[in-house]
Each structure stands twice: as structure tokens, then as C-alpha cells.
Motif scaffolding. Structure first.
Motif, PDB file in Angstrom:
ATOM      1  N   ALA A  41    -117.076 -47.474 -37.012  1.00 49.11           N
ATOM      2  CA  ALA A  41    -117.422 -47.202 -35.617  1.00 49.11           C
ATOM      3  C   ALA A  41    -118.917 -46.990 -35.446  1.00 49.11           C
ATOM      4  N   LEU A  42    -119.538 -46.260 -36.389  1.00 49.96           N
ATOM      5  CA  LEU A  42    -120.988 -46.045 -36.304  1.00 49.96           C
ATOM      6  C   LEU A  42    -121.730 -47.361 -36.430  1.00 49.96           C
ATOM      7  N   ALA A  43    -121.315 -48.221 -37.382  1.00 47.87           N
ATOM      8  CA  ALA A  43    -121.959 -49.530 -37.528  1.00 47.87           C
ATOM      9  C   ALA A  43    -121.783 -50.369 -36.268  1.00 47.87           C
ATOM     10  N   GLU A  93    -119.074 -61.272 -31.202  1.00 48.79           N
ATOM     11  CA  GLU A  93    -118.628 -60.017 -30.593  1.00 48.79           C
ATOM     12  C   GLU A  93    -117.154 -59.738 -30.915  1.00 48.79           C
ATOM     13  N   ARG A  94    -116.340 -60.771 -30.942  1.00 49.54           N
ATOM     14  CA  ARG A  94    -114.941 -60.579 -31.314  1.00 49.54           C
ATOM     15  C   ARG A  94    -114.828 -60.110 -32.761  1.00 49.54           C
ATOM     16  N   HIS A  95    -115.669 -60.676 -33.610  1.00 52.85           N
ATOM     17  CA  HIS A  95    -115.654 -60.253 -35.012  1.00 52.85           C
ATOM     18  C   HIS A  95    -116.146 -58.810 -35.149  1.00 52.85           C
ATOM     19  N   ARG A  96    -117.191 -58.438 -34.410  1.00 53.96           N
ATOM     20  CA  ARG A  96    -117.703 -57.067 -34.477  1.00 53.96           C
ATOM     21  C   ARG A  96    -116.651 -56.079 -33.985  1.00 53.96           C
ATOM     22  N   ALA A  97    -115.953 -56.419 -32.918  1.00 51.54           N
ATOM     23  CA  ALA A  97    -114.922 -55.513 -32.397  1.00 51.54           C
ATOM     24  C   ALA A  97    -113.807 -55.307 -33.421  1.00 51.54           C
ATOM     25  N   THR A 210    -114.031 -42.417 -31.226  1.00 50.07           N
ATOM     26  CA  THR A 210    -113.584 -42.571 -29.840  1.00 50.07           C
ATOM     27  C   THR A 210    -114.507 -43.498 -29.068  1.00 50.07           C
ATOM     28  N   ALA A 211    -115.822 -43.298 -29.221  1.00 53.61           N
ATOM     29  CA  ALA A 211    -116.769 -44.164 -28.516  1.00 53.61           C
ATOM     30  C   ALA A 211    -116.664 -45.599 -29.006  1.00 53.61           C
ATOM     31  N   GLY A 212    -116.509 -45.791 -30.318  1.00 53.83           N
ATOM     32  CA  GLY A 212    -116.376 -47.148 -30.845  1.00 53.83           C
ATOM     33  C   GLY A 212    -115.120 -47.830 -30.347  1.00 53.83           C
ATOM     34  N   ARG A 213    -113.989 -47.107 -30.352  1.00 52.48           N
ATOM     35  CA  ARG A 213    -112.742 -47.703 -29.867  1.00 52.48           C
ATOM     36  C   ARG A 213    -112.822 -48.033 -28.385  1.00 52.48           C
ATOM     37  N   ALA A 214    -113.456 -47.159 -27.598  1.00 54.19           N
ATOM     38  CA  ALA A 214    -113.559 -47.416 -26.158  1.00 54.19           C
ATOM     39  C   ALA A 214    -114.333 -48.702 -25.893  1.00 54.19           C
TER      40      ALA A 214
END
Length: 438
Positions: A41-43, A93-97, A210-214
Motif C-alpha cells: 500500500a505504501l509503494a 495503472e491496473r497493474h499498480r492497483a 485503508t488509503a491504498g485500498r480506497a
């Protein structure tokens, strides 16, 4: 070394010469999983800072360039080229998500190859995914900026609190304002910050996840396949199913015609010729009883052939007594020991009963002929608007999923918008399952 009968055996593991409780390993696994998800998530949040700048810059530049070139002959190629780059950025972006979601987001694009430039431009422009990609590349800038800065601040503050004794000793500041002065100039102050930072580590990890998942879920909302592609794929699937149903109907009609021509029709013609010969003998006064008996046997054989053909089209017992009774009749004629599970009084729509009957008939025939099975269990179940038919045999397995028999069953099941699955590893067992909506 623990004795075999020790009650501690099930709850201990020996690793590298040490005995450790399984519960400790479970906690270690959970901590490791939390560290992995937090790091991912941090990355993701930090890389969103760069992705947001690149996405916004490209969106503005490509929109301006295509708008200026749209009045020239280069408008179409420029639009296609800009869309190609936009899709590559959206794929990234799909890969990053996927770092946060656990799997990359599927691409939503429909094929648009061939044709003229104008036709390809139209095919690309009518896809909602084209404009949703562009919308995400614009939206990722404010989202990435907010999420990335928040992640940096929270992480740095928590890390600084944990290592407070080190930097308070390396960079003393006796003139720090209150309330930092007692935290910086006294011995308990930095260590108190360390304790506070350690206690806040789970909160920091929760915030980052939480921020990464959002943000990743927002990306999935725009970049995942939408209703348009699902409708197009469903229409294509229905078209394929319709073609296969038409082909199956044509093959069934050819089979019936062949069976009539080679079976009952041939026997009736033979009976007619025998009766004609008997009539000629009677006119001359010769004995014709044997010919009449032969004609009667030929007609009986023709009637038997017609009954077999009718059972192959739709067995009467299926209409009169239902699927369970029809399967019981199949089991009585099968060389296998067949066990039937299900409610004998349960009735289903005629089309469902017919498809299920032929699935079972073909499955029993294959199990006895090819799999060398001795027993088979047939399960009929109704759940949530679906009739499930399952055949499990003890044969040698290795069924050919592309064989003509199974392919015909698949077409029959798909005609009802159902699904046929086959599991047949070498050595068995073979499990044939059909799900038929009703």
C-alpha cells in the motif's frame, strides 16, 4: 523429541531444531502478511505521486494535440496513437492497483482491428473504456497527490517518533519550543516518543492499507470491465450458443433421418416385399404361411426400431413419470451399479428434464464403455433456481472433453443457458456435472 502419543504433538512444530507452537507460527504469518500488505500500500501511494503527474501531463498534452489535429487528415491517426499510449498507461495503472487488490484489474477493451482509419476511430471512440481511461489519468493526480502526501507525512512522523532517541542525541536543540523542549532535552522524553511511535505502528499500517485500498478501488471502478463489455460478450456468447444449437438441431434431424432410413424404413420395405411374395404365392395356390410369419416379424422389428427411435428423441417415461423414474429405467439397463440420489417426486420443466436425461444417459454410456467403471452415483439436486445433475463414477478417468459425445451434451446444456463441467484426471474418478437454470 516428543513421543508419538504426546498431546503436544498436534500443536508443536520442529523447525531448525527448535520446537515452536503452531499458534506462534499463525501470529508470525499474520504479522508477515500485514507487513507485506502495508508495504504494498505504501509503494502504491508513493508511486501514485509520479503516476498522477505523468497521467495529468499526458492527458492534457494528448487532448490538446488531438484537438488541434482533428481538423486535418492527421486527426484519425493522432487519435489512435494517443489512445494506444493512454491504454498502455491505463494498463500500468491496473497493474499498480493489483499490488493492493491482490490481482491486476482485467482489461476492458474490445477488439477493433481491421478496416479503414475512420472505422477504427469509430470502433475505439464508442468504447466507454477509452474515456474512462482518460478520466482516471486525470483523477489519479489529485488522488495520488493527497494519498501520497498523507502516506509520507504519516510514515515519516511515526518513524521519527520510533527513532527519536537517535535523532535527539544527534541533533540536540535546547531552544526548542514547548512542548518539544521536554521531549528533546530530557532523557525520558525521546524514549517516550519511541514508545508512542511503536504503539502507533498498527494505526499507521491501518491508515496506509485503508488509503491504498480506497484509491485502488476507485481505480477498479473506472478501469475494470464495465457493463458495455459485459453486454457485448454476452451477446457474442448467445450468438455462439445459438449457432451451436442450430448445428445440434440439424445433426439431430440428420440422425433421425438416417435411423429411419436404415432402420424402420428398411424393415417396413422388407415386410412389404415379403407380403407381396406371399400374395403371389396365394394366387398360385402355394403355401404362404411362412412368408406371412416372416413379414409379421419384420413389422415387429420395425415397431421396436421406431420405439427405440422415439425413446432417443424423448422417452415417454420422462413425460409420464418424471426424471427420477426415467433415470431409474436407464440404471436398470446399464451394466453399472447405479445409485440415484434425489427426491423421486420432484419434477422439473420439460426442457430441463430432457437435457438432464440425455446428460445422464451419455454419462452412463461413457462410464461403462470407455472408463471401465463398475459403479456410478447420480445426484439430482435443486437449489437457487438451478437443477444440478452430477455423475460420479469409479472408472479410470482421462475423458476427452473435446469428444463428439461430450461436445453434443455441452451444446444441449448451453442451449438452456446452463453449464457443463467435467473433471476426469488420469486414474479417475470422473465427475460430470450439469447446471441447468429453470
Amino acid at each position: 523429541m516428543l513421543p508419538n502419543g504426546s498431546p503436544l504433538g498436534p500443536v508443536l512444530r520442529i523447525v531448525r531444531g527448535r520446537v515452536r507452537p503452531v499458534a506462534a507460527w499463525g501470529a508470525a504469518d499474520r504479522i508477515a502478511a500485514m507487513i507485506r500488505t502495508t508495504t504494498s500500500a505504501l509503494a502504491y501511494l508513493l508511486s501514485s505521486l509520479v503516476a498522477g503527474v505523468v497521467g495529468l501531463a499526458w492527458s492534457l498534452a494528448s487532448t490538446l494535440a488531438v484537438s488541434l489535429l482533428s481538423i486535418t487528415q492527421l486527426g484519425g491517426p493522432a487519435f489512435l496513437g494517443a489512445t494506444w499510449v493512454t491504454r498502455r498507461l491505463a494498463d500500468l495503472e491496473r497493474h499498480r492497483a493489483g499490488w493492493v487488490l491482490g490481482a491486476a484489474i482485467a482489461a476492458p477493451y474490445l477488439p477493433s482491428e481491421g478496416g479503414t482509419v475512420r472505422q477504427r476511430v469509430r470502433a475505439v471512440a464508442v468504447q466507454p473504456a477509452t474515456w474512462r481511461d482518460l478520466a482516471w489519468l486525470v483523477a489519479v493526480f489529485p488522488l495520488g497527490l493527497a494519498g501520497g502526501i498523507a502516506a509520507i507525512v504519516v510514515t515519516v512522523v511515526d518513524f521519527a517518533a520510533v527513532v527519536a532517541p537517535a535523532w535527539a542525541w544527534a541533533v540536540p536543540n535546547p531552544h526548542a519550543p514547548f512542548p518539544m523542549r521536554p521531549l528533546m532535552t530530557t532523557v525520558p522524553g525521546p524514549f517516550g516518543l519511541t514508545v508512542l511511535g511503536v504503539l502507533l505502528l498498527p494505526v499507521t499500517a491501518w491508515f496506509l492499507r485503508t488509503a491504498g485500498r480506497a484509491q485502488a478501488r476507485a481505480a477498479r471502478g473506472l478501469l475494470a470491465p464495465g457493463t458495455h463489455r459485459q453486454l457485448v460478450e454476452e451477446a457474442a456468447r448467445l450468438a455462439r450458443t445459438r449457432r451451436r444449437v442450430v448445428d445440434a438441431q440439424a445433426a439431430e434431424l440428420r440422425r433421425i433421418e438416417r435411423d429411419l432410413h436404415d432402420g424402420a424404413q428398411a424393415r417396413i420395405v422388407a415386410a412389404g416385399m415379403t407380403l407381396a411374395l406371399a400374395a403371389r404365392k396365394l394366387r398360385t395356390g402355394a403355401a404362404a404361411a411362412s412368408d406371412v410369419d416372416l413379414a409379421r416379424r419384420q413389422l415387429d422389428d420395425a415397431l421396436t426400431e421406431l420405439r427405440r427411435l422415439v425413446r432417443g428423441i424423448h422417452p415417454p417415461i420422462l413425460t409420464d413419470r418424471g426424471l427420477h423414474a426415467a433415470v431409474a429405467a436407464l440404471a436398470g439397463d446399464s451394466p453399472l451399479a447405479v445409485e440415484i440420489r434425489g427426491d423421486p417426486a420432484d419434477r422439473y420443466p420439460p426442457a430441463v428434464e430432457s437435457a438432464a436425461y440425455f446428460v445422464i444417459a451419455e454419462g452412463l454410456a461413457n462410464a461403462g464403455k470407455h472408463a471401465e467403471a463398475r459403479t456410478c452415483v447420480v445426484t439430482l439436486a435443486r437449489r437457487a433456481g438451478t437443477v444440478t445433475v452430477t455423475l460420479t463414477d469409479d472408472g479410470q478417468g482421462g475423458a476427452d472433453r473435446a469428444g463428439s459425445g461430450l461436445d453434443g451434451l455441452r451444446r444441449r446444456v448451453e442451449a438452456l443457458d446452463g453449464r457443463l463441467t467435467i473433471t476426469s484426471p488420469p486414474g479417475g474418478p470422473t465427475v460430470l456435472s450439469a447446471e441447468l437454470p429453470h
